[in-house]
Design an enzyme around this catalytic site. Structure first.
Site, PDB file in Angstrom:
ATOM      1  CB  SER A  26      -0.866  -0.007   1.266  1.00 33.29           C
ATOM      2  OG  SER A  26      -1.551   1.215   1.374  1.00 33.29           O
TER       3      SER A  26
ATOM      4  N   GLY B 286      -4.237   3.845   1.654  1.00 36.28           N
ATOM      5  CA  GLY B 286      -5.207   3.726   2.748  1.00 36.28           C
ATOM      6  C   GLY B 286      -6.487   4.512   2.492  1.00 36.28           C
TER       7      GLY B 286
ATOM      8  CD  GLU C 251       4.163   0.553   8.914  1.00 37.54           C
ATOM      9  OE1 GLU C 251       3.371  -0.334   9.342  1.00 37.54           O
ATOM     10  OE2 GLU C 251       5.137   0.294   8.207  1.00 37.54           O
TER      11      GLU C 251
ATOM     12  CE1 TYR D 176      -1.089   6.330   9.832  1.00 33.86           C
ATOM     13  CE2 TYR D 176      -0.171   4.289   8.974  1.00 33.86           C
ATOM     14  CZ  TYR D 176      -0.281   5.660   8.924  1.00 33.86           C
ATOM     15  OH  TYR D 176       0.421   6.369   7.982  1.00 33.86           O
TER      16      TYR D 176
ATOM     17  NE  ARG E 232       2.898  -3.432   6.367  1.00 38.71           N
ATOM     18  CZ  ARG E 232       3.632  -2.523   5.786  1.00 38.71           C
ATOM     19  NH1 ARG E 232       3.051  -1.506   5.169  1.00 38.71           N
ATOM     20  NH2 ARG E 232       4.945  -2.609   5.787  1.00 38.71           N
TER      21      ARG E 232
ATOM     22  CG  HIS F 287       4.328   6.776  10.376  1.00 40.32           C
ATOM     23  ND1 HIS F 287       5.154   6.337   9.371  1.00 40.32           N
ATOM     24  CD2 HIS F 287       3.073   6.493   9.966  1.00 40.32           C
ATOM     25  CE1 HIS F 287       4.433   5.813   8.392  1.00 40.32           C
ATOM     26  NE2 HIS F 287       3.163   5.881   8.741  1.00 40.32           N
TER      27      HIS F 287
ATOM     28  CD  GLN G 142      16.067  12.893  -3.217  1.00 42.24           C
ATOM     29  OE1 GLN G 142      17.016  12.148  -3.178  1.00 42.24           O
ATOM     30  NE2 GLN G 142      16.056  13.938  -4.010  1.00 42.24           N
TER      31      GLN G 142
ATOM     32  CG  ASP H  41      29.644  12.256 -19.478  1.00 38.82           C
ATOM     33  OD1 ASP H  41      28.581  12.669 -18.964  1.00 38.82           O
ATOM     34  OD2 ASP H  41      30.772  12.455 -18.951  1.00 38.82           O
TER      35      ASP H  41
HETATM   36  P1  FAD Z   1      25.557  15.847 -13.597  1.00 36.71           P
HETATM   37  O1  FAD Z   1      25.193  14.680 -12.795  1.00 36.71           O
HETATM   38  O2  FAD Z   1      26.551  16.784 -13.037  1.00 36.71           O
HETATM   39  O3  FAD Z   1      26.054  15.341 -15.019  1.00 36.71           O
HETATM   40  C1  FAD Z   1      26.686  16.179 -15.964  1.00 36.71           C
HETATM   41  C2  FAD Z   1      27.504  15.326 -16.921  1.00 36.71           C
HETATM   42  O4  FAD Z   1      27.945  16.156 -17.999  1.00 36.71           O
HETATM   43  C3  FAD Z   1      28.754  14.744 -16.286  1.00 36.71           C
HETATM   44  O5  FAD Z   1      28.795  13.344 -16.490  1.00 36.71           O
HETATM   45  C4  FAD Z   1      29.909  15.427 -17.044  1.00 36.71           C
HETATM   46  O6  FAD Z   1      31.006  14.563 -17.227  1.00 36.71           O
HETATM   47  C5  FAD Z   1      29.256  15.771 -18.366  1.00 36.71           C
HETATM   48  N1  FAD Z   1      29.851  16.923 -19.091  1.00 36.71           N
HETATM   49  C6  FAD Z   1      30.056  18.184 -18.633  1.00 36.71           C
HETATM   50  N2  FAD Z   1      30.567  18.957 -19.621  1.00 36.71           N
HETATM   51  C7  FAD Z   1      30.686  18.170 -20.721  1.00 36.71           C
HETATM   52  C8  FAD Z   1      31.138  18.395 -22.049  1.00 36.71           C
HETATM   53  N3  FAD Z   1      31.538  19.584 -22.484  1.00 36.71           N
HETATM   54  N4  FAD Z   1      31.141  17.363 -22.919  1.00 36.71           N
HETATM   55  C9  FAD Z   1      30.715  16.130 -22.536  1.00 36.71           C
HETATM   56  N5  FAD Z   1      30.268  15.869 -21.271  1.00 36.71           N
HETATM   57  C10 FAD Z   1      30.245  16.878 -20.399  1.00 36.71           C
HETATM   58  N6  FAD Z   1      20.554  14.176  -5.660  1.00 36.71           N
HETATM   59  C11 FAD Z   1      19.456  13.653  -5.181  1.00 36.71           C
HETATM   60  O7  FAD Z   1      18.395  13.859  -5.748  1.00 36.71           O
HETATM   61  N7  FAD Z   1      19.467  12.859  -4.069  1.00 36.71           N
HETATM   62  C12 FAD Z   1      20.597  12.594  -3.408  1.00 36.71           C
HETATM   63  O8  FAD Z   1      20.572  11.887  -2.399  1.00 36.71           O
HETATM   64  C13 FAD Z   1      21.798  13.144  -3.906  1.00 36.71           C
HETATM   65  N8  FAD Z   1      22.954  12.910  -3.266  1.00 36.71           N
HETATM   66  C14 FAD Z   1      24.094  13.446  -3.777  1.00 36.71           C
HETATM   67  C15 FAD Z   1      25.278  13.200  -3.114  1.00 36.71           C
HETATM   68  C16 FAD Z   1      26.462  13.708  -3.606  1.00 36.71           C
HETATM   69  C17 FAD Z   1      27.728  13.433  -2.865  1.00 36.71           C
HETATM   70  C18 FAD Z   1      26.451  14.473  -4.811  1.00 36.71           C
HETATM   71  C19 FAD Z   1      27.729  15.015  -5.376  1.00 36.71           C
HETATM   72  C20 FAD Z   1      25.267  14.745  -5.452  1.00 36.71           C
HETATM   73  C21 FAD Z   1      24.082  14.252  -4.935  1.00 36.71           C
HETATM   74  N9  FAD Z   1      22.855  14.502  -5.537  1.00 36.71           N
HETATM   75  C22 FAD Z   1      21.733  13.950  -5.052  1.00 36.71           C
HETATM   76  C23 FAD Z   1      22.742  15.466  -6.645  1.00 36.71           C
HETATM   77  C24 FAD Z   1      22.593  14.802  -8.000  1.00 36.71           C
HETATM   78  O9  FAD Z   1      23.616  13.873  -8.212  1.00 36.71           O
HETATM   79  C25 FAD Z   1      22.546  15.876  -9.058  1.00 36.71           C
HETATM   80  O10 FAD Z   1      21.461  16.725  -8.819  1.00 36.71           O
HETATM   81  C26 FAD Z   1      22.415  15.299 -10.447  1.00 36.71           C
HETATM   82  O11 FAD Z   1      23.498  14.438 -10.721  1.00 36.71           O
HETATM   83  C27 FAD Z   1      22.384  16.396 -11.501  1.00 36.71           C
HETATM   84  O12 FAD Z   1      22.245  15.793 -12.742  1.00 36.71           O
HETATM   85  P2  FAD Z   1      22.751  16.472 -14.104  1.00 36.71           P
HETATM   86  O13 FAD Z   1      22.540  15.453 -15.146  1.00 36.71           O
HETATM   87  O14 FAD Z   1      22.097  17.786 -14.275  1.00 36.71           O
HETATM   88  O15 FAD Z   1      24.294  16.765 -13.921  1.00 36.71           O
HETATM   89  P1  NAP Z   2      22.902  23.112  -1.186  1.00 35.21           P
HETATM   90  O1  NAP Z   2      21.915  22.219  -0.587  1.00 35.21           O
HETATM   91  O2  NAP Z   2      22.455  24.307  -1.931  1.00 35.21           O
HETATM   92  O3  NAP Z   2      23.843  23.569   0.011  1.00 35.21           O
HETATM   93  C1  NAP Z   2      24.910  24.436  -0.175  1.00 35.21           C
HETATM   94  C2  NAP Z   2      25.465  24.857   1.185  1.00 35.21           C
HETATM   95  O4  NAP Z   2      26.515  25.765   0.974  1.00 35.21           O
HETATM   96  C3  NAP Z   2      24.473  25.550   2.066  1.00 35.21           C
HETATM   97  O5  NAP Z   2      24.626  25.029   3.367  1.00 35.21           O
HETATM   98  C4  NAP Z   2      24.843  27.014   2.000  1.00 35.21           C
HETATM   99  O6  NAP Z   2      24.536  27.492   3.293  1.00 35.21           O
HETATM  100  C5  NAP Z   2      26.324  26.973   1.690  1.00 35.21           C
HETATM  101  N1  NAP Z   2      26.779  28.072   0.814  1.00 35.21           N
HETATM  102  C6  NAP Z   2      26.199  28.501  -0.337  1.00 35.21           C
HETATM  103  N2  NAP Z   2      26.944  29.503  -0.879  1.00 35.21           N
HETATM  104  C7  NAP Z   2      27.999  29.705  -0.064  1.00 35.21           C
HETATM  105  C8  NAP Z   2      29.105  30.593  -0.076  1.00 35.21           C
HETATM  106  N3  NAP Z   2      29.261  31.490  -1.048  1.00 35.21           N
HETATM  107  N4  NAP Z   2      29.980  30.526   0.926  1.00 35.21           N
HETATM  108  C9  NAP Z   2      29.850  29.617   1.912  1.00 35.21           C
HETATM  109  N5  NAP Z   2      28.809  28.753   1.988  1.00 35.21           N
HETATM  110  C10 NAP Z   2      27.906  28.790   1.011  1.00 35.21           C
HETATM  111  O7  NAP Z   2      23.871  22.323  -2.149  1.00 35.21           O
HETATM  112  P2  NAP Z   2      24.670  20.965  -1.993  1.00 35.21           P
HETATM  113  O8  NAP Z   2      24.777  20.519  -0.581  1.00 35.21           O
HETATM  114  O9  NAP Z   2      25.926  21.204  -2.732  1.00 35.21           O
HETATM  115  O10 NAP Z   2      23.773  19.928  -2.742  1.00 35.21           O
HETATM  116  C11 NAP Z   2      23.519  20.055  -4.147  1.00 35.21           C
HETATM  117  C12 NAP Z   2      22.187  19.451  -4.463  1.00 35.21           C
HETATM  118  O11 NAP Z   2      22.275  18.039  -4.351  1.00 35.21           O
HETATM  119  C13 NAP Z   2      21.160  19.930  -3.478  1.00 35.21           C
HETATM  120  O12 NAP Z   2      20.277  20.848  -4.078  1.00 35.21           O
HETATM  121  C14 NAP Z   2      20.479  18.703  -3.003  1.00 35.21           C
HETATM  122  O13 NAP Z   2      19.100  18.716  -3.315  1.00 35.21           O
HETATM  123  C15 NAP Z   2      21.129  17.553  -3.734  1.00 35.21           C
HETATM  124  N6  NAP Z   2      21.446  16.558  -2.702  1.00 35.21           N
HETATM  125  C16 NAP Z   2      20.430  15.952  -2.090  1.00 35.21           C
HETATM  126  C17 NAP Z   2      20.695  15.054  -1.099  1.00 35.21           C
HETATM  127  C18 NAP Z   2      19.588  14.321  -0.401  1.00 35.21           C
HETATM  128  O14 NAP Z   2      19.854  13.586   0.527  1.00 35.21           O
HETATM  129  N7  NAP Z   2      18.349  14.468  -0.799  1.00 35.21           N
HETATM  130  C19 NAP Z   2      21.994  14.778  -0.731  1.00 35.21           C
HETATM  131  C20 NAP Z   2      23.008  15.436  -1.371  1.00 35.21           C
HETATM  132  C21 NAP Z   2      22.707  16.346  -2.349  1.00 35.21           C
HETATM  133  P3  NAP Z   2      24.748  28.985   3.770  1.00 35.21           P
HETATM  134  O15 NAP Z   2      24.446  29.832   2.559  1.00 35.21           O
HETATM  135  O16 NAP Z   2      23.795  29.164   4.890  1.00 35.21           O
HETATM  136  O17 NAP Z   2      26.146  29.055   4.229  1.00 35.21           O
HETATM  137 FE1  SF4 Z   3      12.084   4.628  -4.466  1.00 34.34          FE
HETATM  138 FE2  SF4 Z   3      13.075   7.124  -4.354  1.00 34.34          FE
HETATM  139 FE3  SF4 Z   3      11.335   6.386  -6.256  1.00 34.34          FE
HETATM  140 FE4  SF4 Z   3      10.508   6.666  -3.746  1.00 34.34          FE
HETATM  141  S1  SF4 Z   3      11.294   8.276  -5.053  1.00 34.34           S
HETATM  142  S2  SF4 Z   3       9.999   5.014  -5.136  1.00 34.34           S
HETATM  143  S3  SF4 Z   3      12.267   5.870  -2.647  1.00 34.34           S
HETATM  144  S4  SF4 Z   3      13.417   5.618  -5.966  1.00 34.34           S
END
Ligand code: FAD
Ligand code: NAP
Ligand code: SF4
Length: 680
Positions: free
Chosen positions: A30, A64, A170, A172, A220, A258, A345, A409
């Site tokens: 569910s 539900g 859960e 409920y 459940r 929850h 998410q 890429d």
């Molecule tokens: P990217 O993933 O940055 O992909 C861009 C691609 O373009 C790269 O492969 C690069 O090599 C390629 N590229 C760039 N320039 C060129 C060029 N000129 N020619 C050919 N190729 C090129 N998001 C979530 O939703 N949930 C999470 O839990 C989450 N956790 C994260 C944890 C970490 C540590 C990080 C770093 C990111 C996380 N994110 C998470 C964020 C998520 O990965 C990004 O939002 C997402 O990857 C963005 O997708 P994109 O395709 O726009 O860019």
């Molecule tokens: P983010 O969520 O935008 O956080 C950036 C952090 O940097 C903030 O804490 C911000 O806080 C700080 N910051 C911004 N500009 C700054 C500056 N000029 N100087 C110093 N601090 C600065 O970005 P991110 O952590 O890089 O993540 C990127 C994206 O990946 C996010 O949007 C997120 O959705 C995604 N992501 C998601 C998950 C997840 O679990 N769902 C996990 C990882 C990443 P202050 O401005 O207050 O300092």
């Molecule tokens: Fe699974 Fe994330 Fe999709 Fe929810 S949003 S169904 S947790 S992959």
């Protein structure tokens, strides 16, 4: 991670319930999608379930539906309490039956979890997750509630459902009656377990009397409450046996209320963590028992059934991620399954913020009638630059719609930032998304060009009709005096390039990535990833044998491998922007490991002594070995033409991080890619 062994004999075996047979052992559990609450959305809901039934799942359970108004989770939530409602539900049951599936309607009374003023419970004890204090049901109110359940089940039968699931876990209403935590009554509905179980058992008895023998009743049942004042294993078994005697056909299982402070479904919970608990219950009853929670691939489900831990397996979110999970497994194509990565998410985080559920890896989920991948009447030559989530989604959907697609890429593999994300402890599942897209590229015939750093001239010269710039982001380097000091690293240096990091570390930026880097640096290298079940249960204080009440034991004292400072400039609570249903897990992990979290920080300078900051008007030195910058990103858009392209040139579009780096996540990137491709 994917097991390629073909054949799932246990999973695909039919289950004979005597009066009806289920085509296999897979239940789509569910999920509240948000579509069930409004009559005008039942067409969309029917399309959602139709696609899952067509994909081969044995038994579907709806989100539900409340038996009365006091049981609403949200004001005016889905309710089945009068004959006029039956018509909407027939659209759902008809769609599922046309595809050869079977469907149960879940009856859910939220009790004190209701986010509305009419809430009732066993006792007038407010829950920590709703602002509304419940009214304790009177004896007459309990009798009326039992009648409402029986009427709801009767109407479900009239609507064509194959049965109902009674939601008893859960935390409920029925769980609230079952546990001393919330049941403080001294009448015949409280006190001993015999009294506390009277309400769920009477409800099942009355439903069975109302619907007759040839109608599935699944219950459940909460096997581990994971809260103080939860039930002991003996109580759990006594309730299960009484439910069986009352007429339940199948016992589904649930873990954690929850309000519990133990995660039970997020990515970091080991796969199949609770299956052995279902196995113990299975030895105490003779009706089929269902395993659930963090089961997301067919080989895991098969293993659970093969070792006798359950008769059926329930997966919920995996059916948002891939409607054709069962059909793919049955055809020996498990490597084509779009795997749920447990991120919450787009599903639970949406539900808890009152938005329609969907799926990060499959934006069509719950939007089947709106986001349609149909063959285009005007096939186009398309280039997609960047094989991160946005580019992968755009390229594969465009090719599925019949376009001629080349995906570039600059790196030697696909995945973009997901390749970095999967390095984080608990995010190993992200590798499955990369595996899925890599396979899909071959299936739909995308021409993949890796190791090519594309230039604008090349794109203009090669005669494309459309170009998607999906090049993602470049990391932001804040202009702090001393930012070029050798102690300063970016998160890319640490996670991707594996730069050595000292014992004392300051992290600048406390967004998702700052928290993730914290978890990465706290990981004890003595424990392999993904974490073994014993390590995870010790860390969270879970006793899978439920020797004490609720299945809780003292958590193992952490031995942090580093001293971390996590910093942000904003004065708000750290991690406030993390996922609604997962952020608390990250905060709890860091807090348990003694991470110092500081808000309202001004970064003054960096030198050999460490990081100089001002907080609350006071200057401080954080004497750290390394400073890791996680301060967000800016879009990488160098390939976009400055103005409109010359006549006859390709149309350029930006998607994902290249379009907007602020508040970027993979949910937006993948959805944008798909929407762009459909709109070509
Ligand atoms: P990217 O993933 O940055 O992909 C861009 C691609 O373009 C790269 O492969 C690069 O090599 C390629 N590229 C760039 N320039 C060129 C060029 N000129 N020619 C050919 N190729 C090129 N998001 C979530 O939703 N949930 C999470 O839990 C989450 N956790 C994260 C944890 C970490 C540590 C990080 C770093 C990111 C996380 N994110 C998470 C964020 C998520 O990965 C990004 O939002 C997402 O990857 C963005 O997708 P994109 O395709 O726009 O860019
Ligand atoms: P983010 O969520 O935008 O956080 C950036 C952090 O940097 C903030 O804490 C911000 O806080 C700080 N910051 C911004 N500009 C700054 C500056 N000029 N100087 C110093 N601090 C600065 O970005 P991110 O952590 O890089 O993540 C990127 C994206 O990946 C996010 O949007 C997120 O959705 C995604 N992501 C998601 C998950 C997840 O679990 N769902 C996990 C990882 C990443 P202050 O401005 O207050 O300092
Ligand atoms: Fe699974 Fe994330 Fe999709 Fe929810 S949003 S169904 S947790 S992959």
């Amino acid at each position: 991670m994917t097991n390629q062994t073909p054949g799932y004999p246990h999973l695909l075996a039919p289950l004979d319930l005597g009066f009806t047979t289920l085509r296999n052992r897979v239940i789509m559990g569910s999920m509240h999608t948000g579509l069930e609450d409004r009559f005008y959305n039942y067409g969309k809901l029917a399309a959602f379930y139709r696609e899952r039934a067509r994909g081969g799942v044995g038994l579907i359970v709806t989100g539900g539906i409340s038996p009365n108004r006091s049981g609403w989770l949200l004001p005016f939530g889905g309710t089945l309490n009068f004959a006029g409602d039956v018509f909407n539900h027939r659209r759902v049951t008809g769609a599922v039956h046309e595809e050869g599936g079977k469907i149960l309607m879940q009856i859910l009374h939220a009790g004190r979890y209701g986010y509305q003023p009419l809430v009732v419970s066993a006792s007038a004890k407010k829950s920590p997750i709703s602002p509304f204090k419940p009214r304790a049901l009177t004896a007459a109110g309990i009798e009326a509630t039992i009648r409402d359940y029986a009427r709801c089940a009767t109407l479900a039968k009239q609507a064509g459902y194959d049965g109902i699931e009674v939601m008893g876990s859960e935390g409920y209403l029925l769980n609230q009656f079952l546990c001393a935590r919330t049941n403080l009554r001294t009448d015949r509905w409280g006190g001993t377990i015999e009294n506390r179980m009277r309400l769920p058992v009477d409800i099942v008895t009355r439903i069975r009397a109302a619907v007759g023998p040839d109608f599935i009743i699944m219950y459940r049942h909460s096997l581990l409450d994971l809260v103080d004042g939860g039930n002991t294993w003996d109580d759990v078994v006594a309730v299960a046996q009484a439910l069986q005697r009352a007429g339940v056909n199948i016992l589904n299982t649930g873990y954690g209320w929850h309000e519990a402070r133990v995660p039970t479904i997020v990515t970091s919970v080991p796969r199949g963590a609770f299956a052995s608990v279902a196995g113990r219950l299975r030895r105490e009853v003779t009706i089929p028992v269902v395993a659930s929670n963090r089961i997301n691939m067919p080989h895991e489900a098969e293993d659970i059934l093969a070792r006798g831990d359950a008769d059926m397996v329930s997966m919920a979110r995996p059916f948002l991620a891939d409607a054709h999970f069962v059909a793919k497994a049955a055809a020996g194509r498990a490597d084509e399954i779009n795997t749920c990565i447990g991120c919450n998410q787009a599903c639970l985080d949406h539900t808890f913020s009152n938005q329609r559920a969907s799926c990060l890896v499959n934006p069509r989920a719950c939007h089947e009638t709106e986001l349609v991948y149909a063959i285009s009447a005007r096939p186009r030559r398309v280039a997609v630059v960047g094989a991160g989530p946005a580019g992968l989604s755009a390229a594969t959907v465009a090719a599925e719609c019949g376009h001629d697609v080349t995906l570039f890429d600059s790196s030697d593999s696909v995945g973009g930032q997901f390749k970095i994300a999967m390095q984080i402890p608990g995010k190993e599942e992200f590798a499955e998304t990369i595996r899925y897209f890599r396979r899909k590229i071959d299936l739909v015939g995308v021409k993949l060009k890796l190791g090519v750093r594309v230039t604008r001239e090349q794109l203009l010269a090669e005669g494309y009709d459309d170009v998607a710039i999906a090049t993602g982001i470049k990391v932001r380097r804040p202009p702090i005096p001393g930012i070029d000091h050798r102690s300063v690293l970016s998160y890319i240096d640490v996670l991707q390039n594996k730069a050595p990091v000292g014992r004392r570390v300051a992290i600048i930026g406390a967004g998702g990535i700052g928290f993730d880097v914290g978890e990465f640096l706290l990981h004890d290298p003595r424990h392999a990833l993904p974490l073994a079940l014993e390590t995870w249960t010790a860390e969270w204080g879970v006793d899978l044998k439920a020797r004490g009440g609720g299945g809780l034991v003292p958590a193992q004292a952490p031995q942090p491998v580093r001293q971390l400072y996590l910093l942000q400039r904003k004065t708000s609570k750290l991690g406030a922007g993390l996922g609604k249903t997962s952020g608390w897990v990250h905060r709890a992990t860091l807090a348990r490991n003694g991470v110092v979290m500081m808000a309202g920080v001004q970064y003054d300078s960096i030198d050999d002594q460490g990081l100089h900051i001002t907080v609350g008007g006071e200057r401080r030195l954080l004497a750290v070995d390394n400073i890791i910058v996680c301060a967000g990103q800016d879009s990488l858009t160098e390939l976009m033409p400055a103005g409109e392209p010359a006549n006859g040139g390709p149309r350029f579009h930006k998607i994902g991080g290249a379009a907007l780096a602020a508040e970027l996540d993979a949910k937006r990137a993948i959805k944008e890619g798909a929407q762009w491709a459909v709109g070509l």
